[in-house]
Design a protein around this motif. Structure first.
Motif, mmCIF file in Angstrom:
data_model
loop_
_atom_site.group_PDB
_atom_site.id
_atom_site.type_symbol
_atom_site.label_atom_id
_atom_site.label_comp_id
_atom_site.label_asym_id
_atom_site.label_seq_id
_atom_site.Cartn_x
_atom_site.Cartn_y
_atom_site.Cartn_z
ATOM 1 N N ALA A 122 0.813 -1.218 0.000
ATOM 2 C CA ALA A 122 0.000 0.000 0.000
ATOM 3 C C ALA A 122 0.848 1.271 0.000
ATOM 4 C CB ALA A 122 -0.934 0.008 1.211
ATOM 5 N N GLY A 123 2.151 1.146 0.204
ATOM 6 C CA GLY A 123 3.023 2.317 0.285
ATOM 7 C C GLY A 123 2.888 3.283 -0.882
ATOM 8 N N PRO A 124 3.022 2.828 -2.133
ATOM 9 C CA PRO A 124 2.916 3.760 -3.260
ATOM 10 C C PRO A 124 1.549 4.444 -3.357
ATOM 11 C CG PRO A 124 4.018 1.753 -3.959
ATOM 12 C CD PRO A 124 3.489 1.500 -2.569
ATOM 13 N N GLY A 125 0.477 3.706 -3.156
ATOM 14 C CA GLY A 125 -0.855 4.302 -3.204
ATOM 15 C C GLY A 125 -1.062 5.298 -2.082
ATOM 16 N N ALA A 126 -0.546 4.978 -0.897
ATOM 17 C CA ALA A 126 -0.648 5.899 0.230
ATOM 18 C C ALA A 126 0.148 7.170 -0.049
ATOM 19 C CB ALA A 126 -0.165 5.220 1.513
ATOM 20 N N ALA A 127 1.327 7.024 -0.638
ATOM 21 C CA ALA A 127 2.140 8.200 -0.961
ATOM 22 C C ALA A 127 1.412 9.106 -1.949
ATOM 23 C CB ALA A 127 3.490 7.764 -1.520
ATOM 24 N N LYS A 128 0.763 8.514 -2.927
ATOM 25 C CA LYS A 128 0.009 9.301 -3.907
ATOM 26 C C LYS A 128 -1.128 10.049 -3.225
ATOM 27 C CE LYS A 128 -2.342 8.737 -8.346
ATOM 28 N NZ LYS A 128 -3.752 9.024 -8.134
ATOM 29 N N LEU A 129 -1.866 9.376 -2.352
ATOM 30 C CA LEU A 129 -2.976 10.022 -1.644
ATOM 31 C C LEU A 129 -2.483 11.066 -0.642
ATOM 32 C CD1 LEU A 129 -5.293 6.937 -1.152
ATOM 33 C CD2 LEU A 129 -5.825 8.997 -2.486
ATOM 34 N N ALA A 130 -1.312 10.864 -0.069
ATOM 35 C CA ALA A 130 -0.767 11.852 0.862
ATOM 36 C C ALA A 130 -0.505 13.172 0.158
ATOM 37 C CB ALA A 130 0.517 11.330 1.500
ATOM 38 N N VAL A 131 -0.119 13.092 -1.081
ATOM 39 C CA VAL A 131 0.196 14.296 -1.852
ATOM 40 C C VAL A 131 -1.032 14.826 -2.592
ATOM 41 C CG1 VAL A 131 1.573 15.185 -3.783
ATOM 42 C CG2 VAL A 131 2.605 13.636 -2.113
ATOM 43 N N ASP A 132 -1.795 13.927 -3.211
ATOM 44 C CA ASP A 132 -2.889 14.338 -4.092
ATOM 45 C C ASP A 132 -4.266 14.319 -3.445
ATOM 46 O OD1 ASP A 132 -0.989 14.562 -6.081
ATOM 47 O OD2 ASP A 132 -1.395 12.588 -6.931
ATOM 48 N N GLY A 133 -4.379 13.783 -2.246
ATOM 49 C CA GLY A 133 -5.687 13.716 -1.600
ATOM 50 C C GLY A 133 -6.263 15.113 -1.393
ATOM 51 N N GLU A 134 -7.488 15.315 -1.870
ATOM 52 C CA GLU A 134 -8.098 16.645 -1.762
ATOM 53 C C GLU A 134 -8.438 17.001 -0.327
ATOM 54 O OE1 GLU A 134 -11.302 17.443 -4.517
ATOM 55 O OE2 GLU A 134 -10.412 16.054 -5.958
ATOM 56 N N LEU A 135 -8.851 16.030 0.447
ATOM 57 C CA LEU A 135 -9.284 16.296 1.820
ATOM 58 C C LEU A 135 -8.143 16.078 2.807
ATOM 59 C CD1 LEU A 135 -12.739 14.496 1.764
ATOM 60 C CD2 LEU A 135 -12.301 16.948 1.587
ATOM 61 N N PRO A 136 -7.991 16.975 3.768
ATOM 62 C CA PRO A 136 -6.956 16.782 4.786
ATOM 63 C C PRO A 136 -7.084 15.445 5.509
ATOM 64 C CG PRO A 136 -7.810 19.011 4.909
ATOM 65 C CD PRO A 136 -8.670 18.262 3.919
ATOM 66 N N ARG A 137 -8.307 14.994 5.783
ATOM 67 C CA ARG A 137 -8.473 13.728 6.511
ATOM 68 C C ARG A 137 -7.908 12.547 5.722
ATOM 69 N NH1 ARG A 137 -14.743 12.351 7.189
ATOM 70 N NH2 ARG A 137 -14.034 10.191 7.208
ATOM 71 N N VAL A 138 -7.985 12.595 4.396
ATOM 72 C CA VAL A 138 -7.412 11.537 3.566
ATOM 73 C C VAL A 138 -5.890 11.632 3.597
ATOM 74 C CG1 VAL A 138 -7.237 10.611 1.224
ATOM 75 C CG2 VAL A 138 -9.461 11.355 2.108
ATOM 76 N N ARG A 139 -5.355 12.832 3.518
ATOM 77 C CA ARG A 139 -3.898 13.003 3.569
ATOM 78 C C ARG A 139 -3.349 12.546 4.925
ATOM 79 N NH1 ARG A 139 -5.224 18.013 1.507
ATOM 80 N NH2 ARG A 139 -4.021 19.188 3.052
ATOM 81 N N VAL A 140 -4.086 12.857 5.997
ATOM 82 C CA VAL A 140 -3.660 12.420 7.330
ATOM 83 C C VAL A 140 -3.636 10.892 7.403
ATOM 84 C CG1 VAL A 140 -4.381 12.325 9.758
ATOM 85 C CG2 VAL A 140 -4.321 14.521 8.556
ATOM 86 N N GLN A 141 -4.688 10.250 6.920
ATOM 87 C CA GLN A 141 -4.726 8.781 6.968
ATOM 88 C C GLN A 141 -3.646 8.181 6.072
ATOM 89 O OE1 GLN A 141 -6.540 6.792 9.126
ATOM 90 N NE2 GLN A 141 -5.079 5.324 8.337
ATOM 91 N N ALA A 142 -3.394 8.801 4.939
ATOM 92 C CA ALA A 142 -2.326 8.316 4.053
ATOM 93 C C ALA A 142 -0.981 8.397 4.762
ATOM 94 C CB ALA A 142 -2.311 9.128 2.761
ATOM 95 N N LEU A 143 -0.756 9.461 5.498
ATOM 96 C CA LEU A 143 0.494 9.581 6.250
ATOM 97 C C LEU A 143 0.586 8.527 7.351
ATOM 98 C CD1 LEU A 143 0.694 13.451 6.373
ATOM 99 C CD2 LEU A 143 2.453 11.925 5.417
ATOM 100 N N ARG A 144 -0.531 8.221 8.006
ATOM 101 C CA ARG A 144 -0.530 7.137 9.011
ATOM 102 C C ARG A 144 -0.110 5.822 8.357
ATOM 103 N NH1 ARG A 144 -5.864 9.172 10.840
ATOM 104 N NH2 ARG A 144 -5.391 10.499 12.618
ATOM 105 N N THR A 145 -0.671 5.579 7.168
ATOM 106 C CA THR A 145 -0.347 4.342 6.456
ATOM 107 C C THR A 145 1.134 4.303 6.098
ATOM 108 O OG1 THR A 145 -2.601 4.233 5.579
ATOM 109 C CG2 THR A 145 -0.927 2.911 4.452
ATOM 110 N N ILE A 146 1.654 5.403 5.607
ATOM 111 C CA ILE A 146 3.088 5.449 5.268
ATOM 112 C C ILE A 146 3.927 5.202 6.516
ATOM 113 C CG2 ILE A 146 4.983 6.931 4.488
ATOM 114 C CD1 ILE A 146 2.900 8.287 2.607
ATOM 115 N N GLY A 147 3.536 5.786 7.637
ATOM 116 C CA GLY A 147 4.273 5.547 8.872
ATOM 117 C C GLY A 147 4.291 4.073 9.252
ATOM 118 N N ALA A 148 3.198 3.388 8.978
ATOM 119 C CA ALA A 148 3.078 1.975 9.342
ATOM 120 C C ALA A 148 3.740 1.039 8.350
ATOM 121 C CB ALA A 148 1.604 1.599 9.495
ATOM 122 N N VAL A 149 3.671 1.357 7.044
ATOM 123 C CA VAL A 149 4.131 0.392 6.036
ATOM 124 C C VAL A 149 5.082 0.973 5.003
ATOM 125 C CG1 VAL A 149 2.001 -0.944 6.283
ATOM 126 C CG2 VAL A 149 2.199 0.712 4.414
ATOM 127 N N GLY A 150 5.325 2.283 5.066
ATOM 128 C CA GLY A 150 6.164 2.923 4.058
ATOM 129 C C GLY A 150 7.602 2.450 4.116
#
Length: 191
Positions: A122-150
């Motif tokens: 999920a790392g690459p998809g999370a990285a894309k959403l961290a940068v391109d996610g329109e909503l802050p809540r999505v970017r925050v969750q993407a960063l959580r995912t990167i922290g866990a599996v990046g």
């Protein structure tokens, strides 16, 4: 699918309802059902299972049943959410694919599942959403995912978000950078 009884308590938390469903169907069959819904299966094919995934009784006579009321992205979201409570590694590819969902709700739920289940792919998809996610809540969750599996290639994405305009995103970027550094044995500074 065989006819299922209604849940014992429709007001119970969804996690309890999903576990109850798994008690009826078995874990693997429940995971397969969730993956099918996440992947776009028709909710009408599973009327007996939907109360366990939603806490709502779907009845053909009720307006709540119709797609205008519950858009298809909700069905994909419910499928993903079920995977927070029942799991088999065979679900990983569908969760990773769900990160590219056209709607933010299923994508965000797939991020949550990826974090909880530690899906490295999920790392690459999370990285894309961290940068391109329109909503802050999505970017925050993407960063959580990167922290866990990046991995190391995601450090630059996280450091780039330390200056995000949204305070919640900046805070999560700092936490995720710390977690990445700890997990990967990196020497990373927050300065």
């Amino acid at each position: 699918m065989s006819e299922l009884p209604l849940p014992r308590d429709l007001g119970a938390p969804v996690g309890e309802l999903v576990v109850e469903l798994a008690g009826h169907l078995g874990i693997r069959a429940t995971v397969d059902l969730c993956v099918g819904l996440l992947s776009g299966a028709d909710r009408n094919a599973y009327p007996d299972a939907m109360p366990y995934l939603t806490g709502v009784v779907f009845d053909e006579e009720s307006p709540i049943f119709y797609p205008a009321q519950w858009k298809d992205y909700w069905v994909r979201t419910w499928g993903a959410r079920g995977l927070l409570y029942v799991w088999d590694d065979s679900a990983s590819p569908a969760v990773v694919a769900g990160l590219d969902d056209e709607h933010w709700r299923p994508a965000e739920m797939c991020l949550k599942v990826s974090t909880k289940r530690e899906i490295g792919e999920a790392g690459p998809g999370a990285a894309k959403l961290a940068v391109d996610g329109e909503l802050p809540r999505v970017r925050v969750q993407a960063l959580r995912t990167i922290g866990a599996v990046g991995d190391t290639e995601h450090v630059e994405v996280v450091t780039g978000l330390l200056d995000d305009p949204e305070p919640a995103v900046r805070r999560q970027a700092a936490r995720s950078l710390t977690r990445l550094a700890r997990r990967l044995g990196l020497d990373v500074s927050l300065d």
